[in-house]
Enzyme design. Structure first.
Site, PDB file in Angstrom:
ATOM      1  N   GLU A 233      -1.682  -3.648  13.644  1.00 45.00           N
ATOM      2  CA  GLU A 233      -2.818  -3.931  12.760  1.00 45.00           C
ATOM      3  C   GLU A 233      -3.870  -4.770  13.477  1.00 45.00           C
ATOM      4  O   GLU A 233      -5.071  -4.486  13.412  1.00 45.00           O
ATOM      5  CB  GLU A 233      -2.346  -4.672  11.509  1.00 45.00           C
ATOM      6  CG  GLU A 233      -1.668  -3.790  10.486  1.00 45.00           C
ATOM      7  CD  GLU A 233      -1.571  -4.464   9.132  1.00 45.00           C
ATOM      8  OE1 GLU A 233      -2.191  -5.534   8.939  1.00 45.00           O
ATOM      9  OE2 GLU A 233      -0.876  -3.913   8.258  1.00 45.00           O
TER      10      GLU A 233
ATOM     11  N   ARG B 259      -9.220  12.534  19.109  1.00 43.83           N
ATOM     12  CA  ARG B 259      -8.006  12.666  18.312  1.00 43.83           C
ATOM     13  C   ARG B 259      -7.431  14.080  18.413  1.00 43.83           C
ATOM     14  O   ARG B 259      -8.142  15.069  18.270  1.00 43.83           O
ATOM     15  CB  ARG B 259      -8.284  12.292  16.863  1.00 43.83           C
ATOM     16  CG  ARG B 259      -8.671  10.832  16.739  1.00 43.83           C
ATOM     17  CD  ARG B 259      -8.983  10.425  15.334  1.00 43.83           C
ATOM     18  NE  ARG B 259      -7.817  10.532  14.464  1.00 43.83           N
ATOM     19  CZ  ARG B 259      -7.863  10.328  13.155  1.00 43.83           C
ATOM     20  NH1 ARG B 259      -9.019  10.009  12.586  1.00 43.83           N
ATOM     21  NH2 ARG B 259      -6.772  10.439  12.435  1.00 43.83           N
TER      22      ARG B 259
ATOM     23  N   LYS C 257      -7.697   6.238  -0.691  1.00 38.99           N
ATOM     24  CA  LYS C 257      -6.767   6.226   0.430  1.00 38.99           C
ATOM     25  C   LYS C 257      -5.753   5.098   0.292  1.00 38.99           C
ATOM     26  O   LYS C 257      -6.116   3.960   0.000  1.00 38.99           O
ATOM     27  CB  LYS C 257      -7.525   6.090   1.751  1.00 38.99           C
ATOM     28  CG  LYS C 257      -8.140   7.395   2.242  1.00 38.99           C
ATOM     29  CD  LYS C 257      -8.621   7.260   3.669  1.00 38.99           C
ATOM     30  CE  LYS C 257      -9.044   8.606   4.236  1.00 38.99           C
ATOM     31  NZ  LYS C 257      -9.400   8.515   5.662  1.00 38.99           N
TER      32      LYS C 257
ATOM     33  N   ASP D 189       8.526  -2.289  10.739  1.00 42.92           N
ATOM     34  CA  ASP D 189       7.217  -2.151  10.102  1.00 42.92           C
ATOM     35  C   ASP D 189       6.416  -3.433  10.299  1.00 42.92           C
ATOM     36  O   ASP D 189       6.603  -4.130  11.300  1.00 42.92           O
ATOM     37  CB  ASP D 189       7.366  -1.769   8.624  1.00 42.92           C
ATOM     38  CG  ASP D 189       8.107  -2.811   7.791  1.00 42.92           C
ATOM     39  OD1 ASP D 189       8.482  -3.877   8.342  1.00 42.92           O
ATOM     40  OD2 ASP D 189       8.302  -2.561   6.590  1.00 42.92           O
TER      41      ASP D 189
ATOM     42  N   GLY E  15       6.841   1.845   8.889  1.00 42.58           N
ATOM     43  CA  GLY E  15       5.598   2.434   9.374  1.00 42.58           C
ATOM     44  C   GLY E  15       5.586   2.735  10.849  1.00 42.58           C
ATOM     45  O   GLY E  15       4.963   3.703  11.300  1.00 42.58           O
TER      46      GLY E  15
ATOM     47  N   HIS F   8      12.904  -4.668   0.255  1.00 44.72           N
ATOM     48  CA  HIS F   8      11.999  -3.667   0.817  1.00 44.72           C
ATOM     49  C   HIS F   8      12.624  -2.902   1.979  1.00 44.72           C
ATOM     50  O   HIS F   8      12.538  -1.675   2.051  1.00 44.72           O
ATOM     51  CB  HIS F   8      10.710  -4.349   1.262  1.00 44.72           C
ATOM     52  CG  HIS F   8       9.574  -3.403   1.495  1.00 44.72           C
ATOM     53  ND1 HIS F   8       8.935  -2.721   0.478  1.00 44.72           N
ATOM     54  CD2 HIS F   8       8.960  -3.013   2.637  1.00 44.72           C
ATOM     55  CE1 HIS F   8       7.981  -1.962   0.989  1.00 44.72           C
ATOM     56  NE2 HIS F   8       7.970  -2.117   2.297  1.00 44.72           N
TER      57      HIS F   8
ATOM     58  N   ASP G 116       5.589   3.152   3.721  1.00 40.94           N
ATOM     59  CA  ASP G 116       5.911   2.515   2.451  1.00 40.94           C
ATOM     60  C   ASP G 116       6.116   3.477   1.290  1.00 40.94           C
ATOM     61  O   ASP G 116       6.883   3.174   0.369  1.00 40.94           O
ATOM     62  CB  ASP G 116       4.812   1.505   2.084  1.00 40.94           C
ATOM     63  CG  ASP G 116       5.114   0.126   2.624  1.00 40.94           C
ATOM     64  OD1 ASP G 116       5.975   0.017   3.507  1.00 40.94           O
ATOM     65  OD2 ASP G 116       4.488  -0.843   2.158  1.00 40.94           O
TER      66      ASP G 116
ATOM     67  N   HIS H 147       0.856  -1.187   0.000  1.00 35.01           N
ATOM     68  CA  HIS H 147       0.000   0.000   0.000  1.00 35.01           C
ATOM     69  C   HIS H 147       0.888   1.231   0.000  1.00 35.01           C
ATOM     70  O   HIS H 147       2.099   1.137  -0.138  1.00 35.01           O
ATOM     71  CB  HIS H 147      -0.953   0.000   1.201  1.00 35.01           C
ATOM     72  CG  HIS H 147      -0.276  -0.259   2.505  1.00 35.01           C
ATOM     73  ND1 HIS H 147       0.459   0.684   3.174  1.00 35.01           N
ATOM     74  CD2 HIS H 147      -0.206  -1.387   3.265  1.00 35.01           C
ATOM     75  CE1 HIS H 147       0.943   0.170   4.292  1.00 35.01           C
ATOM     76  NE2 HIS H 147       0.570  -1.088   4.371  1.00 35.01           N
TER      77      HIS H 147
END
Length: 603
Positions: free
Chosen positions: A184, A438, A37, A149, A298, A126, A326, A12
């Protein structure tokens, strides 16, 4: 001269970047053009779905054609994936699809460029691409590099050493030892989407980490110089969620109330992450005993953890790029290939985030006319915008080249008065349409940052909104809109050199109010950050923004309302101030409770 095109599309944050003779001339994320997104869904069957619009922009920005590209660098190595992949990690059938699609990357790139590339297409590991994206812009001559990440080819963490133009991986932590995947899983479990680590970070400040501390020790453990992740949490077993429910209680549904235990869970996750990353910092210091550290991946977007790393004193200097996630691997892959293939070293120390499109006055005016509006010219946009902000207005500030990375840094920003206690609620409810808990970030003049925040040793990365600094106790009541629950703020330091227009605006606000700070949040509303003047106008018209400044062209909500003769529009009214609630219904999470580790997704 060599022109190197860098591409990220494996998971992504699809993006492209272009080096011309080793100099970074453009970098942009595909989401800004296609308005999806993250550019695309992170899935097994689409690593060959290229960021075509981003690639075309990079070529146009440099005045090049596809025939002018000498090398293409793709930020993933299929051979490394095949070598290290273990069949018990996730469904082998999905892995087979992933590899088949990776095999189509060459054809997709060659079709887009209209020619065969042969040996000029390079597949870069990567995590090496992540490492290069941080190291070369840092300006360091040598550095330790820590990438954390979800997953690269198979690793969740990599420790690397860089000297001159050479980067070498010295150690990896393979799947399932993935801090990003843990985030995640718990983002899903807390009722958000798997992309919503930032929401969990914000929620963590409202919780007590002690409540679930022991439980998290069994999931994400850390000691002095090591960490590990319990494989059963990231496995494919259907009993995984039953185990989690036995430990933490039932998962929160997307539309359910946020309870104290949800905040406690987020706080424990943040604490465990802090411990794991600081252990890795100590570990890499022992293996690569330099004075400079670069962070990428990330997890390097976690500003709370970043602040702890900086304060640890293990390294004298710390650098994190504006896009450590990424998207940044497009830059890193290009840098890595240039360093490997060219005799001249690539550009060093060029860390600006302002690498995207800018628009000419005629393009801005054409967009205004096409929208049926009539803007006016401002003789002093910075001063006028500052005056509006001081009067309680919300101003959209669209200037110059768009930022690269997930955070608006003064060129595609919404700005407001930090002195107003109700401003956070106003922005969350009526402009951004997001959860009340937030926080919003302060952008502060570089000359006055230390008077308001505990900045400590400065890093160029303070300009990218990547550290959670403590607000000085005697200043907190003066800027309540940007002080988070724990007394911190995700500070952006603004220098005259890096962004003169934004610096001028804040200076004008300072001259009027005595406060050298504005609230700065990304110019969007449940969408990618705006890119074009048309994007800006669409978002302006549908949300509670009072004025839009595009270069020196000004559009005001008041003028638009007068133009429509007071007819009802889709704009919203400003609410009265009220205490922040933490039980608002949240937007539906995508792919609710889908397994994290059976996919190639990462944080």
């Amino acid at each position: 001269m060599a022109n190197v095109l860098g591409i990220n599309s494996v998971y992504h944050e699809s993006a492209a970047a272009l080096l011309v003779d080793g100099e970074l001339v453009a970098a942009v994320e595909e989401e800004r053009f296609n308005r999806i997104k993250h550019g695309k869904q992170a899935d097994f069957d689409n690593p060959h779905q290229l960021p075509e619009r981003a690639i075309r922009f990079c070529l146009k920005q440099a005045g090049l054609t596809a025939d002018d590209i000498d090398h293409v660098a793709y930020s993933f190595d299929p051979k490394l994936r095949q070598t290290r992949y273990r069949a018990d990690w996730w469904d082998p059938r999905l892995e087979e699809i992933f590899r088949l699609r990776l095999g189509q990357v060459r054809g997709a790139v060659e079709e887009l460029l209209g020619r065969s590339l042969g040996q000029r297409l390079h597949f870069v590991s990567h995590h090496l691409a992540h490492a290069a994206s941080a190291y070369f812009p840092s300006g360091f001559d040598r550095a330790a590099i820590l990438t954390v990440d979800g997953i690269g080819e198979t690793a969740g963490t990599s420790l690397a050493k860089a000297v001159g133009s050479r980067i070498q991986v010295v150690e990896t932590f393979e799947h399932p030892h993935s801090i990003g995947f843990v985030w995640e899983v718990f983002s899903d479990y807390l009722g958000f989407s798997h992309y919503d680590a930032s929401k969990v970070m914000g929620l963590a400040a409202y919780g007590d980490p002690e409540v679930f501390r022991q439980q998290f020790h069994s999931i994400l453990r850390a000691d002095e110089m090591n960490y590990g992740v319990a494989p059963e949490i990231l496995g494919v077993s259907p009993e995984r969620y039953a185990r989690m429910e036995a430990i933490f209680g039932p998962p929160r549904e997307a539309d359910a109330e946020i309870l104290p235990r949800h905040a406690d869970m987020a706080a424990a996750l943040q604490e465990a992450t802090d411990a794991a990353v600081t252990a890795l910092v100590r570990r890499i210091k022992r293996q690569v005993p330099f004075e400079n550290l670069c962070l990428a991946g990330g997890v390097a977007l976690n500003c709370v953890t970043n602040e702890l790393v900086k304060q640890s004193g293990e390294f004298a200097n710390l650098f994190i790029p504006s896009a450590p996630h990424d998207a940044g691997t497009a830059i890193g892959a290009a840098f890595f290939v240039h360093a490997a293939k060219q005799k001249t070293p690539p550009q060093r120390g060029y860390a600006t985030p302002y690498l995207g499109p800018a628009f000419k006055p005629r393009e801005i005016l054409a967009a205004v006319k096409s929208a049926g509006l009539s803007g006016r010219q401002s003789k002093s946009p910075a001063r006028e915008a500052a005056n509006m902000i001081a009067d309680g207005k919300i101003v959209a500030w669209f200037q110059g080249r768009m930022e690269f990375g997930p955070r608006a840094l003064g060129n595609r920003s919404l700005l407001a008065d930090p002195r107003r206690p109700d401003m956070r609620d106003i922005l969350n409810q009526k402009v951004k349409h997001r959860e009340d808990f937030r926080p919003f970030a302060p952008s502060v003049l570089a000359e006055h940052a230390d008077e308001w925040f505990d900045v400590g040793e400065r890093s160029p990365s303070h300009e990218f909104m990547l550290f959670a600094c403590r607000v000085k106790p005697d200043r907190r009541d003066l800027i309540p809109a940007v002080v988070h629950k724990d007394g911190s703020a995700r500070v952006q330091i603004v220098s005259r050199k890096s962004n003169p227009r934004f610096h001028e605006l804040i200076s004008c606000f300072f001259a009027k109010t005595g406060v050298p700070i504005v609230v700065n949040t990304s110019f969007n509303d449940s969408e990618p950050i705006v890119c074009t003047p048309t994007d800006a106008i669409v978002t302006f018209r549908k949300s509670g923004i009072d004025a839009l400044f595009m270069d020196d062209v000004v559009l005001s909500a008041k003028a638009e309302q007068a133009r429509t003769h007071g007819r009802p529009t889709d704009r919203v009214s400003r609410p009265a101030a009220r205490p922040a609630r933490h039980d608002r219904q949240l937007e539906p999470a995508r792919d609710r409770m889908r397994p994290a580790s059976p996919s190639p997704r990462r944080n």
